[in-house]
Write a protein that holds these residues in place. Structure first.
Motif, PDB file in Angstrom:
ATOM      1  N   ILE A  75       1.193  -1.127  -0.494  1.00  0.00           N
ATOM      2  CA  ILE A  75       0.267  -0.034  -0.140  1.00  0.00           C
ATOM      3  C   ILE A  75       0.883   1.483  -0.244  1.00  0.00           C
ATOM      4  N   TRP A 123      -6.218   1.750  -6.316  1.00  0.00           N
ATOM      5  CA  TRP A 123      -6.125   1.311  -4.929  1.00  0.00           C
ATOM      6  C   TRP A 123      -6.077   2.345  -4.352  1.00  0.00           C
ATOM      7  N   LEU A 125      -7.675   1.261  -0.442  1.00  0.00           N
ATOM      8  CA  LEU A 125      -7.453   2.408   0.346  1.00  0.00           C
ATOM      9  C   LEU A 125      -8.543   3.043   1.271  1.00  0.00           C
TER      10      LEU A 125
END
Length: 176
Positions: A98, A121, A125
């Motif tokens: 991440i 992403w 997240l």
């Protein structure tokens, strides 16, 4: 002498700078032995702050760590330094994968803004935001980070150019 008789006149002297300086010098010189006598009588009560001694005081060279700590405390920079220290270790706190695909941008009033390098992403997240908030609060203190705002990637603008359309939606790709 009775009170009705005139008093003999005392010589009138003009107090100029030199006379005042002499009088002040005499007064200080007569008071100095008293201070020395006090020192001999009770050395614990008589201290002279302008004299350096064998014991450390504030005028001695200080360690850089203690001086910087006092400066940070006086200015209230403690939380800001903690936050910047945690953001510098972002990949370590959220995980390498991440951390490779996201970067923290700003922190203000308990709100952390994070930019992801793709929409996938960013979605990932957003799903992990409660866990990240919990992890950050264990490092910074309870209630420091309240919310994480995740932003997607910044793509090029398609508003200008020979083939732009007014009020057009533009391309739907995130380049990632």
């Amino acid at each position: 002498m009775s009170s009705d008789e005139p008093k003999p006149e005392e010589p009138v002297t003009k107090a100029d700078g030199l006379e005042l300086a002499r009088a002040l010098t005499r007064a200080v010189a007569s008071a100095a032995p008293v201070a020395r006598a006090k020192k001999r009588l009770n050395p614990k009560k008589w201290t002279r702050p302008e004299v350096s001694g064998a014991h450390p005081d504030d005028r001695d060279p200080q360690l850089l760590d203690a001086t910087l700590g006092r400066l940070v405390q006086d200015h209230g920079w403690g939380l800001d330094l903690k936050v910047h220290g945690v953001l510098a270790r972002w990949a370590e706190l959220v995980g390498a994968e991440i951390g490779d695909h996201s970067t923290p941008e700003s922190f203000a009033d308990g709100r952390l803004v994070v930019r992801a390098d793709s929409t996938a992403w960013a979605t990932q997240l957003r799903l992990l935001a409660p866990d990240v908030v919990r992890r950050l609060n264990t490092e910074l203190g309870h209630g420091t980070v309240i919310q994480i705002e995740v932003l997607g990637p910044v793509g090029p603008t398609w508003k200008k150019g020979p083939r732009s359309v007014r009020d057009g939606r533009g391309p739907r790709d995130t380049y990632g």
